[in-house]
Design an enzyme around this catalytic site. Structure first.
Site, PDB file in Angstrom:
ATOM      1  N   ASP A  67     -31.992  42.155 -22.341  1.00  0.00           N
ATOM      2  CA  ASP A  67     -30.663  42.417 -22.899  1.00  0.00           C
ATOM      3  C   ASP A  67     -30.273  43.881 -22.700  1.00  0.00           C
ATOM      4  O   ASP A  67     -29.550  44.456 -23.518  1.00  0.00           O
ATOM      5  CB  ASP A  67     -30.630  42.080 -24.400  1.00  0.00           C
ATOM      6  N   HIS A  70     -36.497  40.274 -30.076  1.00  0.00           N
ATOM      7  CA  HIS A  70     -35.510  39.382 -30.700  1.00  0.00           C
ATOM      8  C   HIS A  70     -35.945  37.921 -30.585  1.00  0.00           C
ATOM      9  O   HIS A  70     -36.448  37.487 -29.550  1.00  0.00           O
ATOM     10  CB  HIS A  70     -34.126  39.592 -30.069  1.00  0.00           C
ATOM     11  N   ASP A  91     -34.552  35.109 -30.092  1.00  0.00           N
ATOM     12  CA  ASP A  91     -34.084  34.249 -28.996  1.00  0.00           C
ATOM     13  C   ASP A  91     -34.817  34.561 -27.693  1.00  0.00           C
ATOM     14  O   ASP A  91     -34.608  33.883 -26.682  1.00  0.00           O
ATOM     15  CB  ASP A  91     -32.559  34.334 -28.808  1.00  0.00           C
ATOM     16  N   HIS A  92     -35.707  35.557 -27.722  1.00  0.00           N
ATOM     17  CA  HIS A  92     -36.543  35.889 -26.562  1.00  0.00           C
ATOM     18  C   HIS A  92     -38.024  35.600 -26.807  1.00  0.00           C
ATOM     19  O   HIS A  92     -38.795  35.544 -25.850  1.00  0.00           O
ATOM     20  CB  HIS A  92     -36.375  37.375 -26.190  1.00  0.00           C
ATOM     21  N   HIS A 118     -38.289  42.093 -25.167  1.00  0.00           N
ATOM     22  CA  HIS A 118     -38.092  42.708 -26.489  1.00  0.00           C
ATOM     23  C   HIS A 118     -38.266  41.649 -27.566  1.00  0.00           C
ATOM     24  O   HIS A 118     -38.417  40.471 -27.261  1.00  0.00           O
ATOM     25  CB  HIS A 118     -36.736  43.424 -26.584  1.00  0.00           C
ATOM     26  N   HIS A 130     -28.598  36.582 -20.691  1.00  0.00           N
ATOM     27  CA  HIS A 130     -27.469  35.843 -21.276  1.00  0.00           C
ATOM     28  C   HIS A 130     -26.361  35.628 -20.258  1.00  0.00           C
ATOM     29  O   HIS A 130     -26.148  36.458 -19.358  1.00  0.00           O
ATOM     30  CB  HIS A 130     -26.874  36.612 -22.469  1.00  0.00           C
ATOM     31  N   HIS A 168     -30.921  48.660 -26.560  1.00  0.00           N
ATOM     32  CA  HIS A 168     -30.671  47.410 -27.304  1.00  0.00           C
ATOM     33  C   HIS A 168     -31.694  47.281 -28.436  1.00  0.00           C
ATOM     34  O   HIS A 168     -31.341  47.036 -29.587  1.00  0.00           O
ATOM     35  CB  HIS A 168     -30.768  46.250 -26.324  1.00  0.00           C
TER      36      HIS A 168
HETATM   37 ZN   LIG Z   1     -31.740  40.943 -27.793  1.00  0.00          ZN
END
Ligand SMILES: [Zn+2]
Length: 245
Positions: free
Chosen positions: A137, A62, A64-65, A60, A175, A118
């Site tokens: 996530d 985001h 941090d990905h 996805h 995570h 998410h």
């Molecule tokens: Zn995420």
């Protein structure tokens, strides 16, 4: 035909609590990275093993990905596969992923599942032959992702779908949230022995500096509070309670 040799999967810790997953197929020598939020640590981990990254897979959008996508591609020439539905938020996708698509590394073929909740375009990558699923996530050990974009209906359905995978499927989530999730699970289901046992196990593992991920479908069926929800309403209540916990 014999099934291919198992995949080697390496956790690369990043930021406060992310795991970036380096995936290597020993038979073909191919390497992929799942959700490279940080390029430097990914490139260093691959180089240390003598692996050349040929593919980047995003679950996805985001940051941090995806934050390391461009630098990994620039350094390696890797091909980027990412959710088609998030193409406005993820730059330079080579292979847009939709439900029913496949993704390959060596002889291993993964199925693309759309698992919204998410984010709306979130995908999971299911390598049934290797017994491995990259779930981003969507599902966490004893938890699930926050509903930033999707509805409780969508996330409930996505989680139930993942929970129907074979019990020995290894779930690679993105995570290390397990201890906080376990504390919430014990709060929500105080009389549950399986949850209490896992809370103790997870606390000891974290005390010893060990990763609690990957988890397995069987373990999540037994101890993930969000899989206990018998209805969308129950799921939504649990998710709201967790947000406030
Ligand atoms: Zn995420």
């Amino acid at each position: 035909m014999a099934s291919p040799a198992p995949l080697e999967i390496v956790a690369i810790p990043a930021f406060a609590d992310n795991y970036l997953w380096l995936v290597h197929d020993p038979a073909s020598g191919e390497t992929a990275v799942v959700d490279p939020g940080d390029a430097g640590s990914v490139l260093a981990a691959a180089e240390a093993r003598g692996w050349r990254i040929g593919q980047v897979w995003n679950t996805h959008w985001h940051p941090d990905h995806t934050g390391g996508n461009a630098a990994v591609v620039a350094a390696t020439g890797a091909m980027l596969s990412a959710p088609a539905a998030e193409a406005t938020r993820i730059a330079n996708i080579d292979a847009p992923l939709k439900e029913g698509d496949t993704i390959r590394i060596g002889e291993h073929v993964g199925q693309v599942w759309e698992v919204p909740g998410h984010t709306l375009g979130h995908v999971a990558l299911i390598f049934a032959d290797a017994g491995v699923a990259f779930v981003g996530d969507t599902m966490f050990a004893m938890g699930c992702g926050r509903l930033f974009e999707g509805s409780p209906e969508q996330m409930h359905a996505s989680l139930q779908r993942l929970a129907a995978l074979p019990g020995d499927t290894a779930l690679y989530c993105a995570h290390e949230y397990t201890l906080a999730n376990a504390r919430f699970a014990a709060h929500a289901f105080p009389a549950d022995a399986a949850i209490a046992d896992r809370l103790a196990t997870v606390a000891a593992m974290r005390e010893a500096g060990q990763a609690t991920v990957p988890t397995s479908v069987a373990l999540e069926r037994a101890t993930n509070p969000f899989l206990r929800a018998a209805s969308v309403e129950q799921f939504a209540q649990l998710r709201t309670a967790k947000d406030r916990f």
